[in-house]
Scaffold this motif. Structure first.
Motif, PDB file in Angstrom:
ATOM      1  N   ASP A 163       0.827  -1.201   0.000  1.00  0.00           N
ATOM      2  CA  ASP A 163       0.000   0.000   0.000  1.00  0.00           C
ATOM      3  C   ASP A 163       0.865   1.256   0.000  1.00  0.00           C
ATOM      4  OD1 ASP A 163      -2.261  -1.605   2.307  1.00  0.00           O
ATOM      5  OD2 ASP A 163      -2.334  -1.568   0.115  1.00  0.00           O
ATOM      6  N   ILE A 164       1.944   1.220   0.752  1.00  0.00           N
ATOM      7  CA  ILE A 164       2.868   2.364   0.793  1.00  0.00           C
ATOM      8  C   ILE A 164       3.505   2.547  -0.577  1.00  0.00           C
ATOM      9  CG2 ILE A 164       5.001   3.269   1.805  1.00  0.00           C
ATOM     10  CD1 ILE A 164       4.171   1.814   4.410  1.00  0.00           C
ATOM     11  N   GLN A 165       3.900   1.422  -1.219  1.00  0.00           N
ATOM     12  CA  GLN A 165       4.502   1.514  -2.556  1.00  0.00           C
ATOM     13  C   GLN A 165       3.518   2.109  -3.549  1.00  0.00           C
ATOM     14  OE1 GLN A 165       7.746   0.898  -3.432  1.00  0.00           O
ATOM     15  NE2 GLN A 165       7.122   1.843  -5.347  1.00  0.00           N
ATOM     16  N   LYS A 166       2.246   1.690  -3.493  1.00  0.00           N
ATOM     17  CA  LYS A 166       1.232   2.246  -4.388  1.00  0.00           C
ATOM     18  C   LYS A 166       1.079   3.746  -4.147  1.00  0.00           C
ATOM     19  CE  LYS A 166      -1.578  -1.910  -4.939  1.00  0.00           C
ATOM     20  NZ  LYS A 166      -2.864  -2.548  -4.614  1.00  0.00           N
ATOM     21  N   LEU A 167       1.093   4.157  -2.872  1.00  0.00           N
ATOM     22  CA  LEU A 167       0.990   5.571  -2.531  1.00  0.00           C
ATOM     23  C   LEU A 167       2.170   6.351  -3.098  1.00  0.00           C
ATOM     24  CD1 LEU A 167      -0.289   7.938  -0.943  1.00  0.00           C
ATOM     25  CD2 LEU A 167       1.030   7.185   1.031  1.00  0.00           C
ATOM     26  N   LEU A 168       3.378   5.813  -2.948  1.00  0.00           N
ATOM     27  CA  LEU A 168       4.565   6.485  -3.477  1.00  0.00           C
ATOM     28  C   LEU A 168       4.513   6.585  -5.001  1.00  0.00           C
ATOM     29  CD1 LEU A 168       7.318   4.940  -1.191  1.00  0.00           C
ATOM     30  CD2 LEU A 168       6.384   7.240  -1.074  1.00  0.00           C
ATOM     31  N   ASP A 169       4.056   5.523  -5.673  1.00  0.00           N
ATOM     32  CA  ASP A 169       3.921   5.549  -7.123  1.00  0.00           C
ATOM     33  C   ASP A 169       2.896   6.592  -7.558  1.00  0.00           C
ATOM     34  OD1 ASP A 169       5.809   3.551  -7.365  1.00  0.00           O
ATOM     35  OD2 ASP A 169       4.341   1.933  -7.586  1.00  0.00           O
ATOM     36  N   PHE A 170       1.771   6.661  -6.850  1.00  0.00           N
ATOM     37  CA  PHE A 170       0.733   7.639  -7.169  1.00  0.00           C
ATOM     38  C   PHE A 170       1.277   9.056  -7.038  1.00  0.00           C
ATOM     39  CE2 PHE A 170      -3.293   9.626  -7.568  1.00  0.00           C
ATOM     40  CZ  PHE A 170      -3.357  10.603  -6.601  1.00  0.00           C
ATOM     41  N   ILE A 171       1.987   9.330  -5.949  1.00  0.00           N
ATOM     42  CA  ILE A 171       2.543  10.668  -5.726  1.00  0.00           C
ATOM     43  C   ILE A 171       3.568  11.009  -6.796  1.00  0.00           C
ATOM     44  CG2 ILE A 171       3.905  12.079  -4.131  1.00  0.00           C
ATOM     45  CD1 ILE A 171       2.543  10.413  -1.864  1.00  0.00           C
ATOM     46  N   ALA A 172       4.401  10.031  -7.163  1.00  0.00           N
ATOM     47  CA  ALA A 172       5.429  10.265  -8.175  1.00  0.00           C
ATOM     48  C   ALA A 172       4.805  10.632  -9.520  1.00  0.00           C
ATOM     49  CB  ALA A 172       6.322   9.033  -8.320  1.00  0.00           C
ATOM     50  N   ASN A 173       3.654  10.055  -9.835  1.00  0.00           N
ATOM     51  CA  ASN A 173       3.009  10.296 -11.124  1.00  0.00           C
ATOM     52  C   ASN A 173       1.997  11.440 -11.096  1.00  0.00           C
ATOM     53  OD1 ASN A 173       4.412   8.184 -12.395  1.00  0.00           O
ATOM     54  ND2 ASN A 173       2.963   6.688 -11.595  1.00  0.00           N
ATOM     55  N   SER A 174       1.751  12.004  -9.927  1.00  0.00           N
ATOM     56  CA  SER A 174       0.779  13.095  -9.818  1.00  0.00           C
ATOM     57  C   SER A 174       1.505  14.434  -9.736  1.00  0.00           C
ATOM     58  CB  SER A 174      -0.085  12.898  -8.563  1.00  0.00           C
ATOM     59  OG  SER A 174       0.690  13.170  -7.406  1.00  0.00           O
ATOM     60  N   GLY A 175       0.761  15.494  -9.710  1.00  0.00           N
ATOM     61  CA  GLY A 175       1.333  16.835  -9.580  1.00  0.00           C
ATOM     62  C   GLY A 175       1.489  17.243  -8.125  1.00  0.00           C
ATOM     63  N   LEU A 176       1.203  16.339  -7.199  1.00  0.00           N
ATOM     64  CA  LEU A 176       1.276  16.678  -5.783  1.00  0.00           C
ATOM     65  C   LEU A 176       2.725  16.771  -5.313  1.00  0.00           C
ATOM     66  CD1 LEU A 176      -1.478  14.263  -4.454  1.00  0.00           C
ATOM     67  CD2 LEU A 176      -1.702  16.706  -4.862  1.00  0.00           C
ATOM     68  N   ASP A 177       2.992  17.740  -4.452  1.00  0.00           N
ATOM     69  CA  ASP A 177       4.325  17.883  -3.872  1.00  0.00           C
ATOM     70  C   ASP A 177       4.386  17.321  -2.459  1.00  0.00           C
ATOM     71  OD1 ASP A 177       4.779  21.081  -5.441  1.00  0.00           O
ATOM     72  OD2 ASP A 177       5.512  19.118  -6.079  1.00  0.00           O
ATOM     73  N   GLU A 178       3.226  17.174  -1.807  1.00  0.00           N
ATOM     74  CA  GLU A 178       3.217  16.720  -0.419  1.00  0.00           C
ATOM     75  C   GLU A 178       1.910  15.999  -0.122  1.00  0.00           C
ATOM     76  OE1 GLU A 178       4.034  19.783   2.432  1.00  0.00           O
ATOM     77  OE2 GLU A 178       3.432  18.549   4.108  1.00  0.00           O
ATOM     78  N   VAL A 179       1.999  14.892   0.644  1.00  0.00           N
ATOM     79  CA  VAL A 179       0.828  14.149   1.088  1.00  0.00           C
ATOM     80  C   VAL A 179       1.027  13.771   2.549  1.00  0.00           C
ATOM     81  CG1 VAL A 179      -0.495  12.016   0.815  1.00  0.00           C
ATOM     82  CG2 VAL A 179       0.324  13.216  -1.197  1.00  0.00           C
ATOM     83  N   ASN A 180       0.003  13.978   3.362  1.00  0.00           N
ATOM     84  CA  ASN A 180       0.038  13.591   4.769  1.00  0.00           C
ATOM     85  C   ASN A 180      -1.132  12.648   5.032  1.00  0.00           C
ATOM     86  OD1 ASN A 180       2.229  15.282   5.630  1.00  0.00           O
ATOM     87  ND2 ASN A 180       0.852  17.007   5.386  1.00  0.00           N
ATOM     88  N   ILE A 181      -0.843  11.508   5.663  1.00  0.00           N
ATOM     89  CA  ILE A 181      -1.873  10.549   6.035  1.00  0.00           C
ATOM     90  C   ILE A 181      -1.674  10.233   7.509  1.00  0.00           C
ATOM     91  CG2 ILE A 181      -2.782   8.227   5.692  1.00  0.00           C
ATOM     92  CD1 ILE A 181      -1.732   8.363   2.829  1.00  0.00           C
ATOM     93  N   GLU A 182      -2.781  10.268   8.267  1.00  0.00           N
ATOM     94  CA  GLU A 182      -2.679   9.978   9.698  1.00  0.00           C
ATOM     95  C   GLU A 182      -3.861   9.112  10.106  1.00  0.00           C
ATOM     96  OE1 GLU A 182      -2.124  13.439  12.101  1.00  0.00           O
ATOM     97  OE2 GLU A 182      -2.146  12.302  13.952  1.00  0.00           O
TER      98      GLU A 182
END
Length: 157
Positions: free
Chosen positions: A5-24
Motif C-alpha cells: 500500500d505504501i509503494q502504491k501511494l509512493l507511485d501515485f505521488i510520483a506520477n501526480s502533480g502533488l508535492d506533499e501528502v500527509n496521512i494519519e
C-alpha cells in the motif's frame, strides 16, 4: 498499512502533480514530500512480511566508529537485545554529518531513538523498548538488516 500500500501511494505521488501528502490514522502517521529532505517516520515495532526492495543507496556516510558485526554469544544472555522491527538499511545517525544516536556506554531509556532503519525510502526512527546501557553494536552502519535481527545489546541497570 502494508508495504504494498505504501509503494502504491509512493507511485501515485510520483506520477501526480502533488508535492506533499500527509496521512494519519490511529496507528501511524505518514508524510511524503517530493524533492525535499529525507522524511523521518517513527515506527512502532510491528512485523513486516515482505521481501527486501532494492533502493538507491544514499551518499556514503562519513566514517564513524562502529563495532564489527557480532552474533550474540551464550555469555551475552545477561543482556537485553534491541532488534530491528523491519527489513531495511540500518543507520546509526540521522545523516552523514550527524553524530550517532547512541554509542557504546550510553544509557538508554524506553522510547529513546537508537538508530534509523530505511525501508522503501522512508526513514524509520527505531526507539528502544528497554532501559539500560549500550554494551555492543551488532550491525555496521549503512548495512541491510532483516526483521527481528539483533541491533544492540543492552545491559540492564
Amino acid at each position: 498499512m502494508e508495504i504494498k500500500d505504501i509503494q502504491k501511494l509512493l507511485d501515485f505521488i510520483a506520477n501526480s502533480g502533488l508535492d506533499e501528502v500527509n496521512i494519519e490514522t490511529g496507528e501511524f502517521k505518514v508524510s511524503v514530500k517530493k524533492n525535499a529532505a529525507a522524511t523521518y517516520v517513527t515506527a512502532a515495532p510491528a512485523p513486516v512480511a515482505a521481501a527486501p526492495v532494492a533502493a538507491p543507496q544514499p551518499a556514503a556516510p562519513a566514517p564513524q566508529p562502529a563495532a564489527a558485526p557480532v552474533a550474540p554469544k551464550a555469555d551475552d544472555s545477561k543482556y537485553l537485545t534491541i532488534k530491528s522491527p523491519m527489513i531495511g538499511t540500518f543507520y546509526r545517525s540521522g545523516g552523514p554529518d550527524k553524530p550517532s544516536f547512541v554509542e557504546i556506554g550510553d544509557d538508554v531509556t524506553t522510547g529513546k531513538v537508537v538508530c534509523i532503519v530505511e525501508a522503501m525510502k522512508l526513514f524509520n526512527e527505531i526507539e528502544s523498548e528497554v532501559s539500560g546501557r549500550i554494551v555492543k553494536v551488532l550491525v555496521e552502519n549503512a548495512t541491510p538488516v532483516e526483521y527481528d535481527q539483533p541491533l544492540f545489546l543492552v545491559e540492564p541497570i
